[in-house]
Design an enzyme around this catalytic site. Sequence first.
Site, PDB file in Angstrom:
ATOM      1  N   CYS A  21       9.224  10.263   0.799  1.00  0.00           N
ATOM      2  CA  CYS A  21       8.563  11.337   1.525  1.00  0.00           C
ATOM      3  C   CYS A  21       8.254  12.457   0.543  1.00  0.00           C
ATOM      4  O   CYS A  21       9.174  13.046  -0.012  1.00  0.00           O
ATOM      5  CB  CYS A  21       9.473  11.844   2.643  1.00  0.00           C
ATOM      6  SG  CYS A  21       8.772  13.237   3.528  1.00  0.00           S
ATOM      7  N   ARG A  33       0.837  -1.196   0.000  1.00  0.00           N
ATOM      8  CA  ARG A  33       0.000   0.000   0.000  1.00  0.00           C
ATOM      9  C   ARG A  33       0.879   1.256   0.000  1.00  0.00           C
ATOM     10  O   ARG A  33       0.989   1.951  -0.994  1.00  0.00           O
ATOM     11  CB  ARG A  33      -0.944  -0.015   1.239  1.00  0.00           C
ATOM     12  CG  ARG A  33      -2.143   0.908   1.108  1.00  0.00           C
ATOM     13  CD  ARG A  33      -1.860   2.358   1.430  1.00  0.00           C
ATOM     14  NE  ARG A  33      -1.376   2.541   2.797  1.00  0.00           N
ATOM     15  CZ  ARG A  33      -0.929   3.677   3.270  1.00  0.00           C
ATOM     16  NH1 ARG A  33      -0.894   4.749   2.495  1.00  0.00           N
ATOM     17  NH2 ARG A  33      -0.464   3.779   4.503  1.00  0.00           N
ATOM     18  N   ASP A  34       1.558   1.496   1.076  1.00  0.00           N
ATOM     19  CA  ASP A  34       2.311   2.739   1.226  1.00  0.00           C
ATOM     20  C   ASP A  34       3.487   2.810   0.253  1.00  0.00           C
ATOM     21  O   ASP A  34       3.802   3.868  -0.307  1.00  0.00           O
ATOM     22  CB  ASP A  34       2.816   2.849   2.675  1.00  0.00           C
ATOM     23  CG  ASP A  34       3.005   4.279   3.121  1.00  0.00           C
ATOM     24  OD1 ASP A  34       2.902   5.183   2.287  1.00  0.00           O
ATOM     25  OD2 ASP A  34       3.258   4.488   4.322  1.00  0.00           O
ATOM     26  N   ASN A  65       9.131   5.056   4.705  1.00  0.00           N
ATOM     27  CA  ASN A  65       8.880   4.053   5.744  1.00  0.00           C
ATOM     28  C   ASN A  65      10.167   3.353   6.161  1.00  0.00           C
ATOM     29  O   ASN A  65      11.023   3.052   5.326  1.00  0.00           O
ATOM     30  CB  ASN A  65       7.957   2.949   5.199  1.00  0.00           C
ATOM     31  CG  ASN A  65       6.598   3.463   4.825  1.00  0.00           C
ATOM     32  OD1 ASN A  65       5.730   3.640   5.662  1.00  0.00           O
ATOM     33  ND2 ASN A  65       6.407   3.727   3.536  1.00  0.00           N
ATOM     34  N   HIS A 121       3.599   3.647  13.063  1.00  0.00           N
ATOM     35  CA  HIS A 121       3.930   3.715  11.643  1.00  0.00           C
ATOM     36  C   HIS A 121       5.028   4.777  11.508  1.00  0.00           C
ATOM     37  O   HIS A 121       4.744   5.960  11.366  1.00  0.00           O
ATOM     38  CB  HIS A 121       2.655   4.098  10.872  1.00  0.00           C
ATOM     39  CG  HIS A 121       2.815   4.218   9.386  1.00  0.00           C
ATOM     40  ND1 HIS A 121       2.479   3.202   8.520  1.00  0.00           N
ATOM     41  CD2 HIS A 121       3.265   5.229   8.600  1.00  0.00           C
ATOM     42  CE1 HIS A 121       2.696   3.596   7.269  1.00  0.00           C
ATOM     43  NE2 HIS A 121       3.181   4.823   7.301  1.00  0.00           N
ATOM     44  N   HIS A 129       8.266   6.607   9.833  1.00  0.00           N
ATOM     45  CA  HIS A 129       9.095   6.863   8.649  1.00  0.00           C
ATOM     46  C   HIS A 129      10.499   7.221   9.146  1.00  0.00           C
ATOM     47  O   HIS A 129      10.650   7.801  10.213  1.00  0.00           O
ATOM     48  CB  HIS A 129       8.501   8.002   7.818  1.00  0.00           C
ATOM     49  CG  HIS A 129       7.320   7.588   6.995  1.00  0.00           C
ATOM     50  ND1 HIS A 129       7.111   8.016   5.714  1.00  0.00           N
ATOM     51  CD2 HIS A 129       6.276   6.760   7.279  1.00  0.00           C
ATOM     52  CE1 HIS A 129       5.989   7.484   5.229  1.00  0.00           C
ATOM     53  NE2 HIS A 129       5.456   6.725   6.162  1.00  0.00           N
TER      54      HIS A 129
END
Lengths: 319, 319
Positions: free
Chosen positions: B245, B19-20, B254, B212, B214
């Site tokens: 980012c 997803r991310d 991430n 979560h 980063h």
Amino acid sequence: MGKSLQFPERVTICEVAPRDGFQSISEFIPTANKVKIIRALAQTGISSLEISSFVHPRAIPQLKDAEEVVRTVIDELEGVDVRALVPNLRGTERAVGAGVKKVKTMLSATDSHSLSNANATVADAQQKQTPIFDYAAANNIEVMGSISVAFGCPFEGVVPVERLVEIVGRYDSMGVREISLADTTGMAHPKQVYDTLAVLQEVFPHIAYSMHFHNTRGMALANTLAALEQGVTLYDSSIAGLGGCPYAPGATGNVATEDLAHMLTEMGIATGTNLNRLIEVAKEVRDLISVPGDSYMLKAGPSSCLHEDAPSGQEKVEE
Amino acid sequence: MGKSLQFPERVTICEVAPRDGFQSISEFIPTANKVKIIRALAQTGISSLEISSFVHPRAIPQLKDAEEVVRTVIDELEGVDVRALVPNLRGTERAVGAGVKKVKTMLSATDSHSLSNANATVADAQQKQTPIFDYAAANNIEVMGSISVAFGCPFEGVVPVERLVEIVGRYDSMGVREISLADTTGMAHPKQVYDTLAVLQEVFPHIAYSMHFHNTRGMALANTLAALEQGVTLYDSSIAGLGGCPYAPGATGNVATEDLAHMLTEMGIATGTNLNRLIEVAKEVRDLISVPGDSYMLKAGPSSCLHEDAPSGQEKVEE
């Protein structure tokens, strides 16, 4: 779980790029550029500096100009705790002759690394240091000790804490009161750092420990947090993350000074450094040296640097 | 200072690259490659997976094949806690229609980010989520909530913990029992993470928090340590550090799954994952996707991978 993390209000960052960084890069950095970088670093508020290494020029030709560098800048570094690495009596005489008042000696935590790095077992290497200590005592020079591969050895793996107790004990018997624990290849993890410091601080409460973390496996700042929680106030780092890891070409070496200062500043821990100035110097270093540094601050900037608008082309529904 | 760090014996890593990661890369990754990566991830022991995002294909064309991806692999993911991100009722219907049993909704911590990301204030965005919750309740679908820019907003800076208490309270009132605290732009620092969790866990002790992080400013693993010390057992990460980012092009996004799993494994914390297999999958991902991932494991390998001999050309007298 506790309600707040315990850590010191103030720590000292020792900038090691002029030694660890310059030595790790195969190119010879011109003396004028070395001096330029040290002068820029002195303007950042750094209060401790590892200025060079007085090894034989054949062993590390990158630092063959150590005396010239030190002689040129030493008088400008008032208020900065300057030290130089020395491998033997000859190096110590050279360092002191150039104006250095504090030297750092080195031992490895394992015989494998010691044989690879200094061509002697740990016991033999320590024996050979006696003349350094004698000379230093006679000339009012402070000696600190370091332990390479203190947490993990690339040949032997995890270093048992008993091994560190033994080596710190050797240094202790020589009168050393400041010991650098170097995670040379980035193998330390936070639990190990915390547990190791618990033991060493209990057995040798009169010794100050300084942490020399490499970020090879991304754990340098996590390890710093663990050491902070043990009350450690001395940390080495290298501007622009200068330096690498000989065991993993292309991998990260020393934690970058600006990344360390950024985390500490965000946490409200005083370092005496000016973060923006550190980032400026990191950029200057990146421009002066062909091997690019590696730091998060160079890529992303500090958390405090906000955006006015969403960047164009920004993905929507991000998390 | 204590004698040992307190942290959980076992944690769950939720893999979010499908997803991310996939959404952060501008290229469209062919459906077959998405499926290939998810299947490879399923063989690593990962017990939680964020499989895709059911947003409008015009908003994120990279994930326009979400249904096809989910339909293809969902039956192979038995035992894995699979969830999909949903922005609205339509996305929820699509996700559930494809076989998803758990969805994640999103709110931002600040109005600035919410307006930039979802074109609505936080209050309005939350209001719009009501149909998702109604639909989920009627169809026995679990809903978790996430909070973007939970620690720092690129427009507003540090997020006060009171703001998080308010938003967690909103989710709480909707019956949410798992909340993801997303450090979307890598602005969190360990003290903030620790203090924030202390407050949230006291006010809402019945809610499970998932972190979560980063690694945009290098603090993801230090923040993980702080969260571990607060007893948190749920962590998101992305294989090969896939993703970036949007506020700092070229910077890290991430935290990489293999870097997180490595630190946890070294600390003796069980994750159920096979680290070597994770590193293999990270290499496969690096080869399949043109935007290279960024992880310490890809560059340096795990601490446990020892050398037989000193590397040729090794610098001597290193620390």
